[in-house]
Scaffold this active site. Structure first.
Site, PDB file in Angstrom:
ATOM      1  N   TYR A 126       0.734  -1.121   0.135  1.00 21.57           N
ATOM      2  CA  TYR A 126      -0.032  -0.040   0.061  1.00 21.57           C
ATOM      3  C   TYR A 126       0.766   1.160  -0.095  1.00 21.57           C
ATOM      4  O   TYR A 126       0.920   1.919  -1.072  1.00 21.57           O
ATOM      5  CB  TYR A 126      -0.711  -0.025   1.187  1.00 21.57           C
ATOM      6  CG  TYR A 126      -1.721   1.361   1.334  1.00 21.57           C
ATOM      7  CD1 TYR A 126      -2.385   1.923   0.518  1.00 21.57           C
ATOM      8  CD2 TYR A 126      -1.462   2.055   2.631  1.00 21.57           C
ATOM      9  CE1 TYR A 126      -3.005   2.962   0.742  1.00 21.57           C
ATOM     10  CE2 TYR A 126      -2.330   3.020   2.765  1.00 21.57           C
ATOM     11  CZ  TYR A 126      -2.832   3.772   2.232  1.00 21.57           C
ATOM     12  OH  TYR A 126      -3.497   4.889   2.065  1.00 21.57           O
ATOM     13  N   ILE A 190      -7.314  -6.473  19.098  1.00 25.98           N
ATOM     14  CA  ILE A 190      -5.991  -5.748  19.439  1.00 25.98           C
ATOM     15  C   ILE A 190      -4.869  -6.662  18.516  1.00 25.98           C
ATOM     16  O   ILE A 190      -4.440  -7.743  19.281  1.00 25.98           O
ATOM     17  CB  ILE A 190      -5.526  -5.359  20.877  1.00 25.98           C
ATOM     18  CG1 ILE A 190      -6.760  -4.585  21.312  1.00 25.98           C
ATOM     19  CG2 ILE A 190      -4.367  -4.801  20.913  1.00 25.98           C
ATOM     20  CD1 ILE A 190      -6.495  -4.175  22.854  1.00 25.98           C
TER      21      ILE A 190
END
Length: 311
Positions: A126, A190
């Site tokens: 990305y 998380i």
């Protein structure tokens, strides 16, 4: 962004392939065109049928983890699609661009806060795809007279009264936490609790979408003198995932369950911006980017849109 442009009295055309977008998010005052930046014919038709002064390029594949396991999608859209868009623009005499880039161009930071002189060494496709297009812009600027500014977002978050986050799948932390607060869904994941940070969870710099939009307008207004520049857009404050959970509890009054999961590929431990250059050269101030304000605006939107954008 469209809301801000319309409020400033500008005529806006929105091009989106609706792969992740929602037509209901487009204000009625804007013209919506269903299309893809990789489709040169569609772009030629759009530019030929409208008098376009400037482009704000925000179309992208953005899922970091997917960019590591399936980089082709990111290079196809973010690089090849960006090239197609640039060539269509220049072919129709449009040479003014504000580019939506990302803090992911920096990779794992050598120093914090990160300023624009920090080495750009992405650790995921990305960030690499965005950095590659930034470099293309520099060559196009020199060769073809393209005028452009790159905006490197840190963690875009928050909402306006009518526009908020509704992704499928939702990978952004704050809307996932708020969804858990709203409907008592599964615990919030998380990803990684062993990072070299004070509490072991990732630290990020959150910036309100309205502040990001205002920076784009300032960049467009100053484009002639600022062309070729890249600006970090962040609050210059870093918060860990556990700190975001605590802030969400404070704003919503709801206790949120959490579940520890393994790290995701491509996630740096700390990303915090120095936005001094944007403040100095753009005259930009992030007015809504305190963490509590970001969460409160996102929470208000989610409460008023519990099903997101109803199709």
């Amino acid at each position: 962004m469209v809301e801000e442009l319309i409020n400033d009295g500008l005529d806006v055309i929105v091009l989106d392939n609706l792969g992740q977008g929602h037509p209901q998010a487009v204000p009625r005052e804007a013209e919506f065109v269903l299309g893809d930046i990789r489709d040169r014919t569609a772009l030629d038709n759009l530019f030929a049928s409208h008098r376009i002064d400037a482009v704000m390029h925000m179309a992208a594949e953005t899922l970091v983890e997917l960019s590591v396991t399936d980089p082709k999608r990111h290079f196809d859209t973010n690089l090849a699609g960006g090239l197609t868009l640039l060539d269509a623009m220049l072919g129709h005499g449009v040479n003014r661009l504000i580019f939506s880039s990302t803090a992911a161009v920096y990779g794992e930071p050598h120093s914090v806060p990160i300023d624009e002189s920090h080495p750009a060494v992405p650790i995921n496709a990305y960030g690499e795809s965005k950095l590659m297009l930034e470099r293309v812009l520099a060559w196009y600027g020199r060769a073809y007279g393209l005028r452009y500014v790159c905006m490197r977002y840190f963690n875009a978050a928050g909402a306006t009264e009518r526009v908020g986050e509704d992704h499928d799948p939702e990978t952004h932390l704050i809307p996932n936490i708020l969804r858990a607060a709203l409907d008592g869904s599964a615990p919030v994941n998380i990803f990684g609790s062993d990072y070299p940070t004070p509490d072991g969870t990732c630290v990020r710099d959150y910036v309100h979408v309205s502040d990001i939009a205002r920076a784009h307008i300032l960049g467009l207004e100053g484009l002639e003198s600022l062309s070729g520049r890249a600006y970090n857009l962040g609050s210059a404050m870093g918060y860990s995932i556990l700190e975001v959970l605590e802030a969400t509890r404070r704003v919503t009054g709801v206790e949120i369950l959490r579940r520890l999961s393994p790290r995701r590929a491509g996630d740096p431990a700390v990303l915090v911006a120095s936005s001094a250059l944007a403040r100095e050269e753009l005259g930009w101030e992030p007015e809504q980017s305190s963490l509590d304000t970001i969460i409160a605006t996102a929470w208000a939107w989610m409460q008023s849109h519990p099903e997101g954008y109803v199709e």
